[in-house]
Design an enzyme around this catalytic site. Structure first.
Site, short mmCIF file in Angstrom:
data_model
loop_
_atom_site.label_atom_id
_atom_site.label_comp_id
_atom_site.label_asym_id
_atom_site.label_seq_id
_atom_site.Cartn_x
_atom_site.Cartn_y
_atom_site.Cartn_z
N ASP A 283 21.77 18.04 29.74
CA ASP A 283 21.76 19.00 30.85
C ASP A 283 22.99 18.71 31.71
O ASP A 283 23.55 17.60 31.68
CB ASP A 283 20.48 18.85 31.68
CG ASP A 283 20.38 19.93 32.76
OD1 ASP A 283 20.36 21.12 32.39
OD2 ASP A 283 20.34 19.59 33.94
N HIS A 425 16.36 18.62 38.75
CA HIS A 425 17.69 19.03 39.17
C HIS A 425 18.66 17.86 39.27
O HIS A 425 19.61 17.87 40.06
CB HIS A 425 17.62 19.81 40.49
CG HIS A 425 16.81 21.06 40.40
ND1 HIS A 425 17.12 22.09 39.54
CD2 HIS A 425 15.67 21.43 41.02
CE1 HIS A 425 16.22 23.05 39.66
NE2 HIS A 425 15.32 22.67 40.54
N ASP A 430 16.52 16.09 34.10
CA ASP A 430 16.17 17.32 33.37
C ASP A 430 16.34 17.14 31.87
O ASP A 430 15.57 17.70 31.08
CB ASP A 430 17.03 18.49 33.86
CG ASP A 430 16.56 19.01 35.21
OD1 ASP A 430 15.50 18.56 35.68
OD2 ASP A 430 17.25 19.87 35.80
#
Length: 471
Positions: A283, A425, A430
């Protein structure tokens, strides 16, 4: 309330009785109106009007019945089936939504009762397994400590020359070349020609050899001691701490998977079982939502091998975007200009990530967004991003149906994954949550009959519109 208590078969009878009554009423009303039209005009026009009107009326009834069945029968059955698969193939205690299945009679309570009994049995088995696992983990920790005390780095290599174990000290040795990775080819770290020649010296009579081998980049030379384990199980590489520059303070877990020594035939990825693949789940956090204008500020990634997250094999890199991070973006991911002031630039971070994902399937939640940043830098750096890619948005649609929500939070809720607020976040947080979701969906996909990579990809293509809507 009385209707909700009716027998399911009686409900279905009443539904179709209502359909028959409605259709009869529509035909009767159409003939009645057509009769008056025939009196005013001519008989042919009257009967035509009655036929058209009754036809449209019956179509409307059929559409209404279909909507009722879709909303109150088909969708609840899909949700119940998905929840049962999650219960069957993961340790998640996912409850069935009794309200959504209220028109399915006793089906939902009966399933709850059956799964409740199975859960009790599973809990008893899990208690025994947990005790055994705790003992094994304690022994593993002790082994890792003992290996750390021995001033030798140890790497076990399969017959196909892939890493199937390395200790904390070996992680330091391999890390001098690039990121250590389970199931990676040993030739990514040591010169292939020289190491193959050393392996040739190992035979039935000579089970050990000491050789000098350059690293894959050619800038370091190591003295390796090779020991043949057995004809079938590969070989061991030992490197003494004194000449390998091992940090005595380094404490990393013992990483291994002995299953990698089995069934290692060279198959095309399309035909390989989905649970046997190596994945890198990643991510990113960025300065904004426009890939061709904004910049990366963080990349987080974890590796999944044979359906398991590999502890200790992860990347967590802050990135200096070369510009100020907008306050609106900082409010989302919490990364400030001061936090990335001394971080590497995007080019260096992307190159390191490219090494980390070698020979792996790339996985992300809404992958087109994150991959757009990598492709942009890949063009300027000469990096090919030709890796197979899986998107957990699409996997969620395959497992739970395209009509459900497929945000990361919604997916985790359906899979029984708890997401700590402090991890959301952040790129690594994530990535770890997405990896957990992937590991729980893999056996569900197999149980649905989608066992190979190509079969899974074929199913995800049917839901490609979801990514177009997101992006």
């Amino acid at each position: 309330m009385m209707l909700l208590r009716l027998n399911l078969r009686l409900r279905i009878f009443l539904l179709f009785a209502g359909v028959a009554t409605a259709c009869t009423g529509i035909v009767a009303a159409s003939l009645y109106l057509g009769y008056f039209r025939a009196v005013e005009a001519d008989k042919g026009a009257g009967f035509l009007f009655a036929g058209v009107l009754s036809g449209f009326g019956i179509l409307a009834v059929a559409a209404g019945v279909w909507l009722l069945f879709d909303e109150n029968v088909a969708k609840p059955i899909e949700r119940i089936a998905a929840a049962l698969r999650v219960r069957a193939h993961t340790d998640a205690d996912v409850s069935l939504d009794a309200h959504q299945a209220r028109y399915l009679g006793d089906l939902s309570p009966a399933i709850e009762a059956a799964t409740g009994q199975l859960s009790k049995v599973s809990a008893e088995v899990e208690d025994v397994l947990a005790m055994k696992t705790a003992n094994l983990m304690a022994e593993r920790s002790l082994l890792a400590v003992l290996l750390t005390e021995i001033p030798v780095a140890i790497v076990l290599v399969s017959p196909a020359h892939r890493i199937m174990l390395y200790d904390g000290q070996a992680a330091d040795v391999l890390g001098q070349v690039h990121v250590p990775r389970l199931n990676a080819s040993i030739f990514e770290y040591f010169n292939e020609t020289e190491l193959r020649a050393a392996c040739q010296e190992l035979s039935e009579k000579r089970t050990e050899a000491i050789v000098k081998v350059r690293c894959a980049r050619g800038n370091l030379t190591f003295e390796l001691r090779l020991k043949r384990l057995s004809k079938a199980s590969g070989y061991m590489i030992l490197v003494e701490a004194a000449q390998a520059r091992i940090s005595p303070e380094a404490a990393r877990p013992l990483i291994y998977d002995f299953d990698l020594s089995e069934n290692e035939g060279e198959y095309e990825i399309e035909t390989r079982p989905i649970e046997d693949l190596t994945f890198v789940v990643f991510d990113t956090e960025t300065t904004g939502l426009t890939p061709h204008k904004d910049e990366l500020v963080q990349i987080g990634a974890v590796r999944v091998v044979k359906g398991k997250i590999i502890e200790g094999e992860q990347l967590d890199m802050y990135i200096n975007p070369g510009r100020s991070i907008p306050p609106a973006s900082t409010r989302v991911h919490g990364i400030t200009d001061d936090m990335v002031a001394d971080a590497p630039d995007a080019a260096a971070a992307v190159c390191r990530f490219h090494e980390f994902v070698r020979d792996a399937v790339i996985v992300a939640h809404n992958a087109p967004f994150d991959m757009a940043f990598l492709h942009r830098h890949g063009k300027s750096l000469g990096l090919d991003w030709d890796h197979p890619i899986l998107d957990t948005v699409l996997l969620s649609a395959v497992v739970f149906g395209g009509g459900e929500k497929h945000t990361l939070d919604a997916l985790c809720e359906r899979l029984g994954i708890t997401v700590p607020e402090e991890r959301r976040h952040t790129a690594l947080g994530d990535a770890q949550v997405t990896a957990e979701a992937l590991c729980r969906m893999l056996p569900i996909l197999s149980s649905r009959g989608y066992r190979t990579f190509s079969e899974v990809i074929e199913q995800t293509r049917r839901h490609g519109r979801l990514l177009k809507d997101l992006n």
